[in-house]
Motif scaffolding. Sequence first.
Motif, short mmCIF file in Angstrom:
data_model
loop_
_atom_site.label_atom_id
_atom_site.label_comp_id
_atom_site.label_asym_id
_atom_site.label_seq_id
_atom_site.Cartn_x
_atom_site.Cartn_y
_atom_site.Cartn_z
N GLN A 116 0.76 -1.22 0.08
CA GLN A 116 0.01 0.15 0.11
C GLN A 116 0.88 1.35 0.05
O GLN A 116 0.36 2.26 -0.28
CB GLN A 116 -0.93 -0.03 1.31
N PHE A 117 2.06 1.15 0.41
CA PHE A 117 2.96 2.50 0.43
C PHE A 117 4.38 2.06 -0.36
O PHE A 117 4.98 0.87 -0.33
CB PHE A 117 3.31 2.81 1.84
N CYS A 118 4.98 2.91 -1.02
CA CYS A 118 6.06 2.83 -1.91
C CYS A 118 7.11 2.38 -1.02
O CYS A 118 7.40 3.13 0.22
CB CYS A 118 6.41 4.29 -2.40
N GLY A 119 8.10 1.50 -1.34
CA GLY A 119 9.27 0.89 -0.48
C GLY A 119 10.32 1.95 -0.71
O GLY A 119 11.16 1.91 0.08
N GLN A 120 10.21 2.75 -1.60
CA GLN A 120 11.35 3.70 -1.92
C GLN A 120 11.24 5.10 -1.20
O GLN A 120 12.20 5.57 -0.43
CB GLN A 120 11.59 3.89 -3.39
N CYS A 121 9.92 5.79 -1.21
CA CYS A 121 9.54 6.98 -0.64
C CYS A 121 8.61 6.95 0.48
O CYS A 121 8.27 8.18 0.86
CB CYS A 121 9.52 8.08 -1.69
N GLY A 122 7.84 5.94 0.45
CA GLY A 122 6.88 5.98 1.47
C GLY A 122 5.46 6.60 1.15
O GLY A 122 4.61 6.47 1.99
N SER A 123 5.21 7.01 -0.06
CA SER A 123 4.08 7.55 -0.40
C SER A 123 3.17 6.59 -0.79
O SER A 123 3.31 5.25 -1.00
CB SER A 123 4.18 8.29 -1.83
N PRO A 124 1.83 6.59 -0.59
CA PRO A 124 0.60 5.72 -0.83
C PRO A 124 0.84 5.31 -2.23
O PRO A 124 0.80 6.26 -3.13
CB PRO A 124 -0.77 6.43 -0.34
N THR A 125 0.63 4.05 -2.43
CA THR A 125 0.54 3.81 -3.98
C THR A 125 -0.76 3.49 -4.72
O THR A 125 -1.90 3.70 -3.83
CB THR A 125 1.28 2.34 -4.10
N GLU A 126 -0.66 3.09 -5.87
CA GLU A 126 -1.94 3.08 -6.81
C GLU A 126 -1.86 1.90 -7.62
O GLU A 126 -0.69 1.50 -7.89
CB GLU A 126 -2.06 4.34 -7.56
N MET A 142 7.82 1.02 -9.13
CA MET A 142 6.71 0.11 -9.28
C MET A 142 7.13 -1.37 -8.51
O MET A 142 8.23 -1.58 -8.57
CB MET A 142 6.74 -0.23 -10.82
N ALA A 143 5.92 -2.02 -7.93
CA ALA A 143 6.10 -3.06 -7.41
C ALA A 143 5.18 -4.17 -7.79
O ALA A 143 4.06 -3.81 -8.18
CB ALA A 143 5.85 -2.84 -5.64
N PHE A 144 5.76 -5.28 -8.10
CA PHE A 144 4.95 -6.35 -8.78
C PHE A 144 4.81 -7.61 -7.61
O PHE A 144 5.76 -7.62 -6.67
CB PHE A 144 5.90 -6.96 -9.94
N PRO A 145 3.79 -8.63 -7.91
CA PRO A 145 3.58 -9.45 -6.73
C PRO A 145 4.98 -10.07 -6.37
O PRO A 145 5.60 -10.48 -7.48
CB PRO A 145 2.59 -10.34 -7.56
N ARG A 146 5.24 -10.36 -5.35
CA ARG A 146 6.48 -11.19 -4.89
C ARG A 146 6.22 -12.57 -5.21
O ARG A 146 5.41 -13.34 -4.74
CB ARG A 146 6.53 -10.92 -3.35
N LEU A 147 7.32 -13.03 -5.82
CA LEU A 147 7.57 -14.51 -6.01
C LEU A 147 9.03 -14.96 -5.70
O LEU A 147 9.90 -14.31 -6.02
CB LEU A 147 7.47 -14.50 -7.50
N THR A 148 8.94 -16.02 -4.91
CA THR A 148 10.19 -16.28 -4.31
C THR A 148 10.67 -17.77 -4.96
O THR A 148 10.21 -18.84 -4.67
CB THR A 148 10.28 -16.46 -3.05
N PRO A 149 11.71 -17.80 -6.06
CA PRO A 149 11.96 -19.12 -6.49
C PRO A 149 12.67 -19.94 -5.40
O PRO A 149 13.53 -19.51 -4.85
CB PRO A 149 13.00 -18.54 -7.62
N ALA A 150 12.09 -21.36 -5.41
CA ALA A 150 12.82 -22.20 -4.85
C ALA A 150 13.17 -23.47 -5.38
O ALA A 150 12.50 -23.74 -6.24
CB ALA A 150 12.18 -22.65 -3.30
#
Length: 277
Positions: A116-126, A142-150
């Motif tokens: 919900q908030f930017c990981g870089q500057c802390g502003s609310p995201t859209e 921009m943030a995309f759905p997190r996927l962790t390869p195993a």
Amino acid sequence: MVSFGPDNERFNPLVHPPEGFSGTAIYIAIRKGHVMVHDESGELPTVDPDVPHRSRHFLGLIDDTAVWGLDIGDDHNPTDDWRFVHLRQLYGGIPEHHWVLAGRAEQIATFERTHQFCGQCGSPTESHHRDRARVCPSCRHMAFPRLTPAVIMRVTRGEEILLAHGAQFPGRFFSTLAGFVEPGESLEHAVAREVREEVGIEIGTPRYFGSQPWPFPHSLMIGFTAEYESGEIAIQEEEIVEAGWFTADAMPPSPKGGMSIAGWMIEDWLGQQGVVD
Ligand SMILES: [Zn+2]
């Protein structure tokens, strides 16, 4: 081998419904990893369940059926006709391609809730207008759905398979080795490193087996097979309780088929060893 086959290939992922869409729908209402199903039939709702929710996500189409995901508030209790079932326990209770979509819905809901908030500057995201992404209006991050390869690997030595009892497994239960891929590492390197770290064994070239989305919480399991090359088993005690070489006629309690790629890999190997149900 079980695979998420043709029924899943019919699914067409989309971020928005097609314009003027008016087909049927299924609703995957998620509350803390639990999915809402009908109390008697055990099926997903086919009409909008009209429950309070944090967010609603269009997931895509199965043929002409829309698939919606709802992120339900933690304190919502269903009416008598409905109950919540944990995603793991839901396997086998609904069609397999619905179960895979429930995992997708859970991961997208979690992504939206935790970005919900930017990981870089802390502003609310859209929401991004076209892609499955959150975008920051201030800095354009921009943030995309997190996927962790195993990686998960079936290591064999002649007619024996290497299985381990992981420290996190409940009870005495053995499975294939697995581990997360590190930044800067190829999948093949990750396979060799994990086997070396966890049991002290060197392997030959890993061969791709198959993959599986694993929504607990957001892994992509990438399966490999590899043949033993050298070394004696020396377990990494924080992660592994016990490990050993097993033949098909003397298997310990282990997954076979079912909902996980570990089970598919072991079942596939048992088939090669001439063990048939
Ligand atoms: Zn920002």
